[in-house]
Design a protein around this motif. Structure first.
Motif, PDB file in Angstrom:
ATOM      1  N   ARG A  17      28.125  33.884   9.128  1.00  0.00           N
ATOM      2  CA  ARG A  17      27.625  33.520   7.977  1.00  0.00           C
ATOM      3  C   ARG A  17      28.486  34.133   6.852  1.00  0.00           C
ATOM      4  NH1 ARG A  17      22.055  36.624   9.040  1.00  0.00           N
ATOM      5  NH2 ARG A  17      22.143  35.535  10.900  1.00  0.00           N
ATOM      6  N   GLY A  18      27.908  33.855   5.677  1.00  0.00           N
ATOM      7  CA  GLY A  18      28.661  34.470   4.608  1.00  0.00           C
ATOM      8  C   GLY A  18      28.795  35.662   4.285  1.00  0.00           C
ATOM      9  N   SER A  27      22.540  46.725  10.762  1.00  0.00           N
ATOM     10  CA  SER A  27      21.867  45.735  10.221  1.00  0.00           C
ATOM     11  C   SER A  27      22.845  44.592  10.445  1.00  0.00           C
ATOM     12  CB  SER A  27      21.295  45.757   8.895  1.00  0.00           C
ATOM     13  OG  SER A  27      22.324  46.290   8.063  1.00  0.00           O
ATOM     14  N   ILE A  28      22.468  43.140  10.045  1.00  0.00           N
ATOM     15  CA  ILE A  28      23.377  42.187  10.237  1.00  0.00           C
ATOM     16  C   ILE A  28      23.756  41.748   8.607  1.00  0.00           C
ATOM     17  CG2 ILE A  28      23.739  39.663  10.762  1.00  0.00           C
ATOM     18  CD1 ILE A  28      23.253  41.736  12.963  1.00  0.00           C
ATOM     19  N   GLY A  29      24.930  42.437   8.227  1.00  0.00           N
ATOM     20  CA  GLY A  29      25.065  42.261   6.506  1.00  0.00           C
ATOM     21  C   GLY A  29      24.376  43.448   5.851  1.00  0.00           C
ATOM     22  N   ASP A  47      37.843  41.283   2.159  1.00  0.00           N
ATOM     23  CA  ASP A  47      37.061  40.401   1.162  1.00  0.00           C
ATOM     24  C   ASP A  47      36.765  39.031   1.789  1.00  0.00           C
ATOM     25  OD1 ASP A  47      36.702  42.539  -0.662  1.00  0.00           O
ATOM     26  OD2 ASP A  47      38.700  42.186  -1.283  1.00  0.00           O
ATOM     27  N   ARG A  48      37.169  38.684   2.897  1.00  0.00           N
ATOM     28  CA  ARG A  48      37.243  37.378   3.437  1.00  0.00           C
ATOM     29  C   ARG A  48      35.736  37.377   4.179  1.00  0.00           C
ATOM     30  NH1 ARG A  48      42.123  35.273   5.768  1.00  0.00           N
ATOM     31  NH2 ARG A  48      40.780  33.324   5.942  1.00  0.00           N
ATOM     32  N   LEU A  49      35.246  36.021   4.197  1.00  0.00           N
ATOM     33  CA  LEU A  49      34.033  35.875   4.727  1.00  0.00           C
ATOM     34  C   LEU A  49      34.015  35.687   6.197  1.00  0.00           C
ATOM     35  CD1 LEU A  49      32.282  33.506   1.935  1.00  0.00           C
ATOM     36  CD2 LEU A  49      32.152  36.033   2.257  1.00  0.00           C
ATOM     37  N   MET A  50      32.975  36.079   6.912  1.00  0.00           N
ATOM     38  CA  MET A  50      33.403  35.624   8.419  1.00  0.00           C
ATOM     39  C   MET A  50      33.291  34.332   8.726  1.00  0.00           C
ATOM     40  SD  MET A  50      32.964  38.499  10.310  1.00  0.00           S
ATOM     41  CE  MET A  50      31.776  38.588  11.914  1.00  0.00           C
TER      42      MET A  50
END
Length: 243
Positions: free
Chosen positions: A77-78, A92-94, A123-126
């Motif tokens: 996710r983002g 946690s997840i994020g 800073d990159r999104l998953m």
């Protein structure tokens, strides 16, 4: 799921649990992570960690870090790389509004990103990175509490050769830092040179347990996977050929 498994692992020990799909490896891991609870009618079955058989799950975080394919799937996710690592402080997840991220946490996260060679992914999104890069970020998440042991369940699934090379280098760096490795895999080439002990599993049972050179033989590996193989060693790694 498991057939009379009796196993002791010393804290800080580097081991591999090797076996084909369906061998019971993931079931054993779920027993370690307390997703499965061992029980058998008429017998006393125990699971003990650091001398205790009852733990508060949050207290375990400082002793054992876990990376699995299931965990990686929940992070598709983002979420930025830095958030992935920081989320380890909260299991946690994020990150959420209720989480208070301290300066010390930020500093620790940056230290881990640099140690694992993934600072450029902060800073990159998953959603934007490769499976191998995501796997290394999840290792960073598992390391935030400086656990004595890092448990990895089939960590190289879906990795190409370049990603596998980078991942193995990361794992060797962690092992040399003093963190114990429990590596669960069906691939011989996942077993880094720092791993000295190998456990073979099949049909829910431990078939062999011993020093790597004594376990990774043509006969033992061929019997484990039910195919004729020739096991070769090169540069501290083992490979199966001839099948």
């Amino acid at each position: 799921l498991l057939d009379s498994v009796s196993l002791a692992i010393r804290e800080g020990e580097n081991i591999a649990i090797l076996g084909p799909n369906g061998a019971g490896k993931s079931s054993l891991i779920r027993a370690i992570t307390r997703e499965y609870y061992p029980s058998r009618r008429g017998e006393d079955v125990t699971f003990r960690f650091r001398g205790q058989d009852r733990w508060d799950a949050f207290d375990l975080r400082s002793h054992i870090g876990i990376v699995s394919g299931d965990l990686q799937h929940t992070f598709t996710r983002g979420i930025s790389g830095r958030e992935v690592v920081l989320s380890g402080f909260f299991s946690s997840i994020g990150l959420f509004f209720s989480h208070e991220v301290t300066g010390a946490m930020e500093e620790k996260a940056d230290e881990i990103l640099a140690f694992l060679g993934v600072a450029h992914l902060a800073d990159r999104l998953m959603l934007e990175i490769s499976s191998g890069e995501a796997r290394r970020l999840l290792i960073g998440r598992a390391l935030v509490h400086d656990p004595g042991t890092l448990l990895l369940d089939e960590p190289t699934n879906s990795l190409d050769l370049a990603a596998l090379h980078a991942f193995r280098a990361t794992l060797r760096r962690i092992a040399r830092s003093g963190t114990g490795i429990i590596l669960v895999t069906h691939n011989l080439h996942d077993i880094i040179p720092e791993i000295a002990r190998v456990i073979l599993m099949r049909d829910g049972a431990i078939r062999m347990d011993g020093r790597k050179a004594e376990v990774l033989t043509d006969e033992a590996i061929g019997g484990l996977f039910c195919v004729p193989v020739h096991v070769v060693s090169e540069g501290g790694y083992y490979y199966a050929t001839g099948y």
